[in-house]
Design an enzyme around this catalytic site. Structure first.
Site, mmCIF file in Angstrom:
data_model
loop_
_atom_site.group_PDB
_atom_site.id
_atom_site.type_symbol
_atom_site.label_atom_id
_atom_site.label_comp_id
_atom_site.label_asym_id
_atom_site.label_seq_id
_atom_site.Cartn_x
_atom_site.Cartn_y
_atom_site.Cartn_z
ATOM 1 N N SER A 149 9.820 -3.625 -8.500
ATOM 2 C CA SER A 149 8.166 -3.618 -8.285
ATOM 3 C C SER A 149 7.540 -4.342 -7.388
ATOM 4 C CB SER A 149 7.504 -3.016 -9.365
ATOM 5 O OG SER A 149 7.223 -4.719 -9.844
ATOM 6 N N GLY A 151 8.181 -4.941 -4.213
ATOM 7 C CA GLY A 151 8.748 -6.120 -3.412
ATOM 8 C C GLY A 151 9.965 -6.025 -3.533
ATOM 9 N N GLU A 257 5.430 7.967 -0.892
ATOM 10 C CA GLU A 257 5.377 7.380 0.750
ATOM 11 C C GLU A 257 6.523 7.845 1.554
ATOM 12 O OE1 GLU A 257 5.549 2.959 -0.097
ATOM 13 O OE2 GLU A 257 5.641 3.566 -2.182
ATOM 14 N N GLU A 270 9.398 7.098 -1.317
ATOM 15 C CA GLU A 270 9.769 6.437 -2.594
ATOM 16 C C GLU A 270 8.224 7.483 -3.180
ATOM 17 O OE1 GLU A 270 11.371 2.467 -3.622
ATOM 18 O OE2 GLU A 270 9.141 2.767 -3.662
ATOM 19 N N ASP A 277 -1.103 0.449 -4.644
ATOM 20 C CA ASP A 277 -1.295 -0.320 -4.369
ATOM 21 C C ASP A 277 -2.363 -0.506 -2.633
ATOM 22 O OD1 ASP A 277 1.116 -0.516 -2.583
ATOM 23 O OD2 ASP A 277 2.035 -2.519 -3.772
ATOM 24 N N THR A 278 -1.378 0.410 -1.652
ATOM 25 C CA THR A 278 -2.415 0.480 -0.778
ATOM 26 C C THR A 278 -2.870 1.153 -0.695
ATOM 27 O OG1 THR A 278 -0.932 2.529 -0.396
ATOM 28 C CG2 THR A 278 -0.034 0.726 0.721
ATOM 29 N N ARG A 356 -0.014 -11.586 -4.930
ATOM 30 C CA ARG A 356 -1.287 -11.119 -5.168
ATOM 31 C C ARG A 356 -2.275 -11.773 -5.918
ATOM 32 N NH1 ARG A 356 0.501 -6.057 -4.128
ATOM 33 N NH2 ARG A 356 0.177 -5.174 -5.795
#
Length: 387
Positions: A149, A151, A257, A270, A277-278, A356
């Site tokens: 997850s 990245g 996505e 995906e 998150d976006t 983050r």
């Protein structure tokens, strides 16, 4: 009132818990470490590794939840089938969670069974297979662990000299006990979107306006909504999102996505069976209902009469440049002094380099200059320093 067992208690889980508490629900937040963001607003919490099937089932037995909501990938997902057999609602469904937590399963479903347009791909479980897959797919390509997850373990490989480093990165970034990787053709797309898709227990599938986003190393850095796109491309994305979510079954919000190419059209990338998150950009009030409110309603079977676009929004993440066991923040005053802006510090108890730690969201009218709004948001996020 329903009792909800939340598996994964990060920043997305925190906003989901807040939405549930506003609906009078009881939430038990679970994660592998104490003090996780969602635990700070939940009724109870449990600390254990969700890759430990016995520990997971012990928590289920202890709390007797009505609903289980997975919010992370690293879960012993096959145990969720047992939970469904016990009469517990799994969100969106045990089938959906099992398929989407493994890139191989979801890619085979999307490409082979449903015929969705995807990038060419191969799998590899050894370095020798990885090298052979690279030669067959061709350079450049993207390599990702089948289970990861944010990245982690993902990289772009431009030449054979980068193979060893990419293989090591993928192995170290993998979650769980699946060490296989996917080697994926690099698509020269014009842009990428997240299409938040809501499936309901007793209602039609609904779509949010497309969210544009920018990633670095496979991890989200900024997002903005609405992302302008051709009507034909939006329709293609909606049709594909509808197909794949229907095949996976269940009710909830999905982050689907896509790559979009003016030449090639829309390409499935995906899917996540949970808030994305976006989609934190929806905290700017871009829609009548945020992605967390939408997820809460879908989970509880509450009606969602419509999703309307209210204003333009942008989000930008706050990353930690340091390691800290007691993170603190400078620059909050600068962000709070800005108009049409919200600041969210997630409350993670420990900071790591690149982790983050918060997000800034800004909004304006739908006819505003989106580039200016995005630049404003990114500039404000840069003013916050994790120390």
């Amino acid at each position: 009132m329903k009792k909800i067992l939340l598996l994964g208690s990060g920043e997305l889980g925190k906003e989901f818990v807040i939405a549930c508490k506003r609906k009078g629900q009881y939430v038990v937040a679970c994660d592998a470490y104490a003090g996780a963001p969602a635990m700070q607003v939940a009724d109870e919490c449990e600390v254990f590794s969700m890759l430990d099937g016995d520990a997971l089932m012990a928590a289920v037995k202890k709390h007797q939840p009505d609903v289980i909501v997975p919010e992370i990938e690293a879960i012993r997902t096959e145990k969720l089938y047992e939970c469904e057999q016990m009469g517990i609602q799994v969100v969106p469904s045990a089938r959906a969670v099992n398929f989407t937590m493994n890139r191989k399963a979801i890619r085979e479903l999307a490409h082979t069974e449903l015929g969705l347009k995807t990038a060419n791909y191969k799998y590899a479980s050894t370095f020798e297979e990885f090298t052979a897959a690279a030669e067959e797919i061709g350079y450049p390509f993207i390599v990702k662990p089948l289970m990861s997850s944010s990245g982690h373990g993902q990289s772009k490989v431009d030449s054979p000299t980068e193979l060893e480093a990419a293989w090591k990165c993928a192995a170290e970034g993998a979650r769980g006990d699946i060490k296989e990787v996917i080697v994926e053709q690099f698509i020269p797309f014009d842009y990428e979107i997240t299409l938040l898709t809501v499936t309901q227990q007793n209602g039609p599938t609904l779509f949010c306006a497309p969210i544009g986003h920018v990633q670095k190393g496979g991890d989200y850095r900024e997002s903005f909504q609405p992302r302008a796109m051709k009507e034909e491309h939006l329709k293609q994305a909606q049709v594909m999102a509808d197909k794949v979510t229907a095949a996976l079954t269940g009710a909830g919000i999905w982050g689907v996505e896509f790559f979009v190419s003016e030449k090639e059209g829309v390409i499935f990338s995906e899917l996540s069976p949970r808030p994305h998150d976006t989609g934190m950009v929806t905290l700017a009030g871009t829609q009548n209902l945020s992605e967390f409110e939408l997820h809460c309603r879908a989970v509880l079977g509450l009606p969602i009469p419509e999703i309307t676009q209210e204003r333009m929004g942008a989000s930008a993440v706050i990353l930690s440049p340091v390691e800290s066991s007691k993170p603190d923040y400078d620059g909050l005053e600068d962000v709070c002094a800005a108009e049409r802006t919200y600041l969210r510090i997630f409350g993670k108890p420990v900071a790591h380099v690149g982790r983050r730690m918060g997000v800034v969201v800004c909004w304006d009218s739908l006819d505003a200059d989106q580039v200016e709004l995005r630049n404003k948001c990114k500039g404000l996020a840069e003013k916050v320093t994790v120390k």
